[in-house]
Design an enzyme around this catalytic site. Structure first.
Site, PDB file in Angstrom:
ATOM      1  N   CYS A  34     -19.502 -12.593   1.851  1.00 65.63           N
ATOM      2  CA  CYS A  34     -20.369 -12.346   0.622  1.00 65.63           C
ATOM      3  C   CYS A  34     -19.198 -12.069  -0.459  1.00 65.63           C
ATOM      4  O   CYS A  34     -18.336 -11.121  -0.326  1.00 65.63           O
ATOM      5  CB  CYS A  34     -21.554 -11.416   0.505  1.00 65.63           C
ATOM      6  SG  CYS A  34     -22.078 -11.194  -1.054  1.00 65.63           S
ATOM      7  N   ASP A  41     -22.052 -13.597   5.416  1.00 67.66           N
ATOM      8  CA  ASP A  41     -23.189 -14.787   5.015  1.00 67.66           C
ATOM      9  C   ASP A  41     -23.307 -15.628   6.157  1.00 67.66           C
ATOM     10  O   ASP A  41     -22.236 -16.161   6.725  1.00 67.66           O
ATOM     11  CB  ASP A  41     -22.785 -15.059   3.627  1.00 67.66           C
ATOM     12  CG  ASP A  41     -23.413 -14.626   2.578  1.00 67.66           C
ATOM     13  OD1 ASP A  41     -24.198 -13.631   2.842  1.00 67.66           O
ATOM     14  OD2 ASP A  41     -23.354 -14.747   1.314  1.00 67.66           O
ATOM     15  N   GLU A  76     -23.212 -21.767  -4.938  1.00 63.50           N
ATOM     16  CA  GLU A  76     -22.999 -22.641  -5.497  1.00 63.50           C
ATOM     17  C   GLU A  76     -21.359 -23.525  -5.446  1.00 63.50           C
ATOM     18  O   GLU A  76     -21.173 -24.656  -5.343  1.00 63.50           O
ATOM     19  CB  GLU A  76     -23.139 -22.603  -6.873  1.00 63.50           C
ATOM     20  CG  GLU A  76     -24.684 -22.229  -7.323  1.00 63.50           C
ATOM     21  CD  GLU A  76     -24.872 -20.529  -6.987  1.00 63.50           C
ATOM     22  OE1 GLU A  76     -24.044 -20.070  -6.471  1.00 63.50           O
ATOM     23  OE2 GLU A  76     -26.073 -20.170  -7.137  1.00 63.50           O
TER      24      GLU A  76
HETATM   25 CA   LIG Z   1     -27.815 -15.839   0.114  1.00 60.20          CA
END
Ligand SMILES: [Ca+2]
Ligand SMILES: [Ca+2]
Ligand SMILES: [Ca+2]
Ligand SMILES: [Ca+2]
Ligand SMILES: [Ca+2]
Ligand SMILES: [Ca+2]
Ligand SMILES: [Ca+2]
Ligand SMILES: [Ca+2]
Ligand SMILES: [Ca+2]
Ligand SMILES: [Ca+2]
Ligand SMILES: [Ca+2]
Ligand SMILES: [Ca+2]
Ligand SMILES: [Ca+2]
Ligand SMILES: [Ca+2]
Ligand SMILES: [Ca+2]
Ligand SMILES: [Ca+2]
Lengths: 129, 129, 129, 129, 129, 129, 129, 129, 129, 129
Positions: A34, A41, A76
């Site tokens: 992260c 993550d 993203e």
């Molecule tokens: Ca997430």
């Protein structure tokens, strides 16, 4: 081919370039860090593509995914980066990358990005009853 | 950013504005109050959008959802209000908000509302076989 | 509002008439009588609609469903009757009623009927990848 | 109506001929004989149709299915025969018959056949979000 | 017909050539050898086709699948080869072959290839509500 | 036997009284009235029993369930009443009645009651691996 | 009974105290606050009990769950507190409370606590084949 | 062995009589006639057994099931009859027959019957965590 | 507490030591390295325990799992090591650790290890019907 | 280790012989030949065992399964043979082998065989609520 993480995507020649056909690839074994907290993550990554002259080699793709293990990245940006890298390596007629990220704070997030080769038109789909 | 409920939606710059791509967000952790009885209501909220220049920041989105915890609202109005607020904050190319409300009196209710930016045309979908 | 079965469908003003949006309603708690044998029949009823100026009020809808408890009706006629009554009460832009009847004699039956307001055109659907 | 197997399909008047609406019928209780080995074959049969002036009566449909119990038939021919018989009996606007045959030798087989009345055009489907 | 593996695909006459209809065939019992390691690979193979004058005979199809048991083949090439062979044997109006290969190294792979007879146009699909 | 709702449970002789064996019966088609609001309640009822000399006849059981259609009853009392009535009618070696009531106010409720004939001991269960 | 959140659990007399029977209650609509961050936590709460002289009244149970909406509590303590309160209110023969908490930080947590009345022995379970 | 329906169950020698082991057999392809209406009934039949000196041969078992195709039989009697016949043919250490009959009139019925050879004691089951 | 991977497991006092109750913890986000190939391995880890005086703190548990990210370990040893470490940290009455490892080479592997405190006897389980 | 099919099962030392713990192994990739027809058969094989001093090495297990690819074998004998071979190679405290064979002629077959080392007693299972 080395068995270390690597950004180098290998390809092989498409054996049937005269046909538009589809290759689906999916791995539930994607992990990165992260970018805010530095903690791991996890995601499932899906790739759907219509190859042109080259197909992505699966072992090198696995090393490519591995290369994110120690990298941070927003959902993203990361999903779009995978698309950009795979397009650069394989120059496909069409490619879609989907990132399905594990729930965080009660919120589930997916990101889906696509590339279409200029001038390529998808065959009219046949919907059989 | 505070960890109190807040109507203030934070955003960050879309890293890939040159592409139409999709972000899906979903939380099963939405609760508000029934405007008739004052008792708690529960819902799953889904957001699907194509960002333009801004993406919604997930932590602030969570605080935004939290802000409904002590508010009453009919299902139809509330789902449309979430859409209106998210469009105001992010000015997306396209956004859809879906509210899936828990069964009451043996009746299940969903509400789905969409926004499309003027002039934006969705890319022709590619349906791979 | 009374808590007796009633054919009277109540409505409330659509808070967002400027948008075409969707309301899904579903109940697994519908029962009527078989017009041939007089024995109970059971069904799930689904309603999907795009409201115009009025939305159907859920409590009165429940009393409306209750009103079929002592009535006989063939599956085809009954599903169409529910559509006709709901259209008369709410004058929607679009409405679909689906009746999913319990298996009888090893045979499963569904009936689906739709209404479209004259001149109303459904928005082009956006299929996000 | 007799309770013996019968090829005679009964119908009743469509109560709502002014609307194009859909009737789905499904039975997991279809059995015939394999034309090669004479041994029992099993299938699920689905019927989806838009009635015109007549609907098929369910009890007679059950006797019709029963009439295959001692008959042999290849999957492809049998599914098309059911369609032909049901079209002859009901003269629908549209009808689809699907035969989902039980696995044999590790192979699963489905057959899907459709009929459209000349000049009939399916209503533009409304895909609600 | 022999019960040895065989590349020879048998056919029978399509009993209903006047209709475009669909035949779905699926087997979870496909195995070949990995061209890199020589070790067994496993897949589910799906075939969807609209026959023209000939249908593929299922027992010979099973022997055909069996013929891959001692052969190596990359997923992409193999799926396309099955399509090519089945098209050569049956000259269909349309055919789709899908290979769903078992996970290897945490990666799932599917390949989908289609053939359309020149001049054949799929009937406009009827989407019943 | 009449086709009106009836509290009269019919039985037939157990054809194999020399064995302890199990009969499972389940219907998703139970409805009664809420004793507080008078509105319809819905449930699935399950019966598991080891018959002694008599088995319950299924058609009369259906009429018995139908007899609750216009009666009020709390979940706990009603489930126990069904057990008491079935035990009175069939004098089984063992019987269990389970009522699975539809969600009300976000709360799901089941009630399970059992009867054992005095002196009857369940056979030691055989758990095959 | 008030429709405000309340710690006061109402009961009603067990109509069948002569039998050991089971009442299962489950709600997916439990929410409290995280004692560390103050942010909302969500859980499903299950209750399984054998009543003695009193049963818990469901509406008051709903208000009781509501009373946690503005309270903080660790998962372990909170689940045990619900058990303690329900035992105090109903003095059951046996009670089990299960808290199934929503995932946080990729970790799922359940807590299960039981109470047995002194001297009460569970009936030997009958495992029907 | 003939390919006509037959009550004759064939067996083969148990290759491992020194071990208590389990054979599970299941077919969803059982059909008989309702003894009341004469119409077809359908069921799934499961067999679980510990063989002694003989195992049931699967092809003859299939012909045995086929022999019920033109016979009527109540669920309870029929399930017990299958058990009696299989025990007579194979003299197993333990056998359980389960008949899962298709829903009729909204009611689902299963019947389960067991046989234990005198003096045989089931091995203490090992429940691995 | 640091947000770096750490072998240090934190605990907090069990608030209800007078009761034997169960805490279930599960994470699908475990990854380590294969001791043979050095490539990433993935697993789901489950922990079920009856605490004595101490409970494991979830944030530190997450850092503990993280500490395996760069370590190699065979499935059997690793699962047992997690059990040993958690027992050392919390001295529970009972603990079970289950490692569910992702498929490799077509083979799925789970490992389950348990610890019981000397002298501790599990309460007789109550199996409610 | 060779990458050819092999009956030779490799083992490694159990790292935690002081504990009774469980190893579950499962592969959906087992194929052999039908001893009657010579055609391919397919199965899922499961192994559950409590190791003593040795654990089975997974790569050699895969080659062992591969060795059945060109061998015929009845389901009952084959499952017992796998158990016998694995017990000979690893001398476990307990082992269970389950063969789940693909449906043939509408009939599903499983075989389950177990081995217990003399004198070994399974630990009393702990059933946590
Ligand atoms: Ca997430
Ligand atoms: Ca995941
Ligand atoms: Ca929910
Ligand atoms: Ca609601
Ligand atoms: Ca019906
Ligand atoms: Ca079937
Ligand atoms: Ca077939
Ligand atoms: Ca498979
Ligand atoms: Ca593969
Ligand atoms: Ca229901
Ligand atoms: Ca209820
Ligand atoms: Ca939590
Ligand atoms: Ca039946
Ligand atoms: Ca996993
Ligand atoms: Ca592994
Ligand atoms: Ca088989």
């Amino acid at each position: 081919m080395s068995t270390l993480p690597s950004k180098q995507l290998e390809t092989f020649d498409n054996a049937v370039p005269e046909r538009d056909y589809t290759i689906h690839i999916e791995t539930p074994e994607f992990t990165c860090l992260c970018p805010k907290t530095g903690q791991p993550d996890f995601a499932t990554i899906k790739i759907d593509y219509v190859p042109d002259l080259k197909c992505v080699e699966l072992k090198s793709l696995k090393l490519y995914f591995w290369s994110y293990r120690e990298e941070g990245g927003f959902h993203e940006k990361l999903t779009n980066q995978i698309l950009t890298d795979l397009v650069a390596a394989t120059a496909p007629r069409f490619m879609r990358v989907t990132g399905i990220f594990n729930v965080r704070g009660g919120v589930y997030t997916n990101v889906v990005a696509e590339y279409r080769k200029e001038g390529w038109v998808a065959p009219t789909p046949v919907h059989l009853p």
